[in-house]
Design a protein around this motif. Structure first.
Motif, PDB file in Angstrom:
ATOM      1  N   TYR A  99       2.370   3.729  -7.570  1.00 54.73           N
ATOM      2  CA  TYR A  99       3.410   4.022  -6.569  1.00 54.73           C
ATOM      3  C   TYR A  99       4.760   4.235  -7.260  1.00 54.73           C
ATOM      4  CZ  TYR A  99      -0.073   2.048  -3.344  1.00 54.73           C
ATOM      5  OH  TYR A  99      -1.220   1.784  -2.624  1.00 54.73           O
ATOM      6  N   LYS A 101       7.199   6.552  -7.116  1.00 51.99           N
ATOM      7  CA  LYS A 101       8.351   6.917  -6.292  1.00 51.99           C
ATOM      8  C   LYS A 101       8.788   5.758  -5.407  1.00 51.99           C
ATOM      9  CE  LYS A 101       7.408  11.892  -6.090  1.00 51.99           C
ATOM     10  NZ  LYS A 101       7.107  13.050  -5.204  1.00 51.99           N
ATOM     11  N   GLU A 102       7.794   5.125  -4.758  1.00 54.35           N
ATOM     12  CA  GLU A 102       8.117   4.003  -3.870  1.00 54.35           C
ATOM     13  C   GLU A 102       8.726   2.833  -4.651  1.00 54.35           C
ATOM     14  OE1 GLU A 102       5.269   5.578  -4.034  1.00 54.35           O
ATOM     15  OE2 GLU A 102       4.463   6.055  -2.027  1.00 54.35           O
ATOM     16  N   ALA A 104      10.395   2.983  -7.523  1.00 52.36           N
ATOM     17  CA  ALA A 104      11.749   3.338  -7.953  1.00 52.36           C
ATOM     18  C   ALA A 104      12.738   3.210  -6.797  1.00 52.36           C
ATOM     19  CB  ALA A 104      11.750   4.760  -8.508  1.00 52.36           C
ATOM     20  N   HIS A 105      12.343   3.670  -5.617  1.00 48.93           N
ATOM     21  CA  HIS A 105      13.210   3.586  -4.441  1.00 48.93           C
ATOM     22  C   HIS A 105      13.470   2.134  -4.064  1.00 48.93           C
ATOM     23  CE1 HIS A 105      15.248   4.734  -0.855  1.00 48.93           C
ATOM     24  NE2 HIS A 105      14.294   4.347  -0.021  1.00 48.93           N
ATOM     25  N   TRP A 106      12.444   1.318  -4.144  1.00 52.72           N
ATOM     26  CA  TRP A 106      12.556  -0.109  -3.817  1.00 52.72           C
ATOM     27  C   TRP A 106      13.494  -0.811  -4.786  1.00 52.72           C
ATOM     28  CZ3 TRP A 106      10.286  -4.425  -6.560  1.00 52.72           C
ATOM     29  CH2 TRP A 106      10.333  -5.641  -5.859  1.00 52.72           C
ATOM     30  N   GLN A 107      13.419  -0.463  -6.065  1.00 48.94           N
ATOM     31  CA  GLN A 107      14.297  -1.083  -7.062  1.00 48.94           C
ATOM     32  C   GLN A 107      15.753  -0.680  -6.858  1.00 48.94           C
ATOM     33  OE1 GLN A 107      12.639  -0.397 -11.102  1.00 48.94           O
ATOM     34  NE2 GLN A 107      12.509  -2.622 -11.126  1.00 48.94           N
ATOM     35  N   ILE A 108      15.974   0.586  -6.504  1.00 51.16           N
ATOM     36  CA  ILE A 108      17.333   1.094  -6.339  1.00 51.16           C
ATOM     37  C   ILE A 108      17.989   0.550  -5.072  1.00 51.16           C
ATOM     38  CG2 ILE A 108      18.702   3.179  -5.913  1.00 51.16           C
ATOM     39  CD1 ILE A 108      16.624   4.661  -7.673  1.00 51.16           C
ATOM     40  N   ASN A 109      17.211   0.459  -3.993  1.00 47.18           N
ATOM     41  CA  ASN A 109      17.787   0.055  -2.702  1.00 47.18           C
ATOM     42  C   ASN A 109      16.884  -0.936  -1.970  1.00 47.18           C
ATOM     43  OD1 ASN A 109      19.446  -0.101  -0.513  1.00 47.18           O
ATOM     44  ND2 ASN A 109      19.330   2.057   0.045  1.00 47.18           N
ATOM     45  N   ALA A 113      14.797  -0.468   1.557  1.00 43.46           N
ATOM     46  CA  ALA A 113      13.469   0.020   1.169  1.00 43.46           C
ATOM     47  C   ALA A 113      12.480  -1.124   1.191  1.00 43.46           C
ATOM     48  CB  ALA A 113      13.523   0.646  -0.218  1.00 43.46           C
ATOM     49  N   THR A 120      11.360  -5.407   4.160  1.00 44.51           N
ATOM     50  CA  THR A 120      12.618  -5.107   3.497  1.00 44.51           C
ATOM     51  C   THR A 120      13.320  -6.423   3.157  1.00 44.51           C
ATOM     52  OG1 THR A 120      13.922  -5.081   5.541  1.00 44.51           O
ATOM     53  CG2 THR A 120      12.882  -2.994   4.860  1.00 44.51           C
TER      54      THR A 120
END
Length: 202
Positions: A99, A101-102, A104-109, A113, A120
Motif C-alpha cells: 500500500y 500510496k496509502e 505515504a498519505h497516512w504518514q504525511i497527514n 488519513a 483516523t
C-alpha cells in the motif's frame, strides 16, 4: 489520583512485528509470564478500579491484576487498540510494499488519513478523550485506577492527558506501567513515570 496506564503482555504477533490492531491475538507464554510479573509489580500500586480493553491480550493481563488485588474489571471498548483495517496482520515493511500510496498519505497527514478500513488520528483521539472522561467519572477523579490497553492507544491516552507528550515517540513496552497523576482540584494531569518495566525479569 494516580492512573496506571498498562500495556498488555507479549503476543506472537509482537515478536513477528505484525500490526495487531483490533485482531484478537492472545498472549503467548512470555506474555502470560509478563502479566504475572506485572501484577506483582502492581502490589505497591493498589487501585480501586481496573479498566480494560475487551481484546483478550488486554483482558488476560488485567485478570492477573484483578486476582491479586481483588478488584473487578470494568470493560471499556473505547480502550481497544488502534484500528488499522487492511494493514492488520502485516509488518510495516509489507504495508509499504503493498500500500505505498496509502502509507505515504497516512504518514504525511495522519490527522485525516486512515489505513484502508481503519481509523483516523482524530477518531482515535476522540475515543481516548471519552475514555479519560469516563474513568474520571467512575472514580470521581480521586480513586486510583489501572487502565489496561494497547501500545498505540496508551500512547494516545498519554498525549491526550499530557500535552507536551507526542504519541509517536512514547509507544510503551509490553507489560509496562506508565503513571499519570491527576489533581481533581486543578484538573491537571502530570506524567510521573513513563514505560516502567522494572518488574519484568528480562
Amino acid at each position: 489520583m494516580k492512573i496506571y496506564l498498562i500495556r498488555h503482555g507479549q503476543t506472537d504477533w509482537n515478536i513477528q512485528g505484525k500490526i495487531q490492531g483490533t485482531h484478537d491475538i492472545p498472549l503467548n507464554d512470555t506474555g502470560r509470564r509478563q502479566a504475572g510479573q506485572l501484577a506483582e509489580g502492581m502490589d505497591s500500586r493498589l487501585v480501586s478500579h481496573i479498566f480494560s480493553s475487551p481484546l483478550s491480550r488486554a483482558m488476560e493481563t488485567a485478570k492477573e491484576i484483578s486476582k491479586r488485588q481483588g478488584v473487578e474489571i470494568g470493560l471499556l471498548p473505547q480502550l481497544k487498540e488502534v484500528e488499522f483495517g487492511k494493514w492488520e496482520g502485516l509488518t510495516w515493511e509489507e504495508i509499504q510494499e503493498r500500500y505505498p500510496k496509502e502509507f505515504a498519505h497516512w504518514q504525511i497527514n495522519p490527522a485525516v488519513a486512515a489505513p484502508p478500513g481503519g481509523e483516523t488520528r482524530a477518531e482515535i483521539i476522540s475515543r481516548c478523550k471519552w475514555s479519560i472522561n469516563e474513568i474520571l467519572r467512575v472514580t470521581g477523579g480521586r480513586e486510583d485506577a489501572a487502565v489496561v490497553s494497547h501500545g498505540a492507544t496508551v500512547a494516545y491516552l498519554v498525549s491526550c492527558m499530557v500535552s507536551d507528550q507526542d504519541e509517536e515517540t512514547i509507544i510503551p513496552g509490553n507489560a509496562s506501567i506508565t503513571t499519570i497523576y491527576y489533581n481533581p482540584l486543578t484538573e491537571d494531569f502530570r506524567l510521573m513515570e513513563n514505560n516502567d518495566t522494572s518488574h519484568l525479569s528480562h
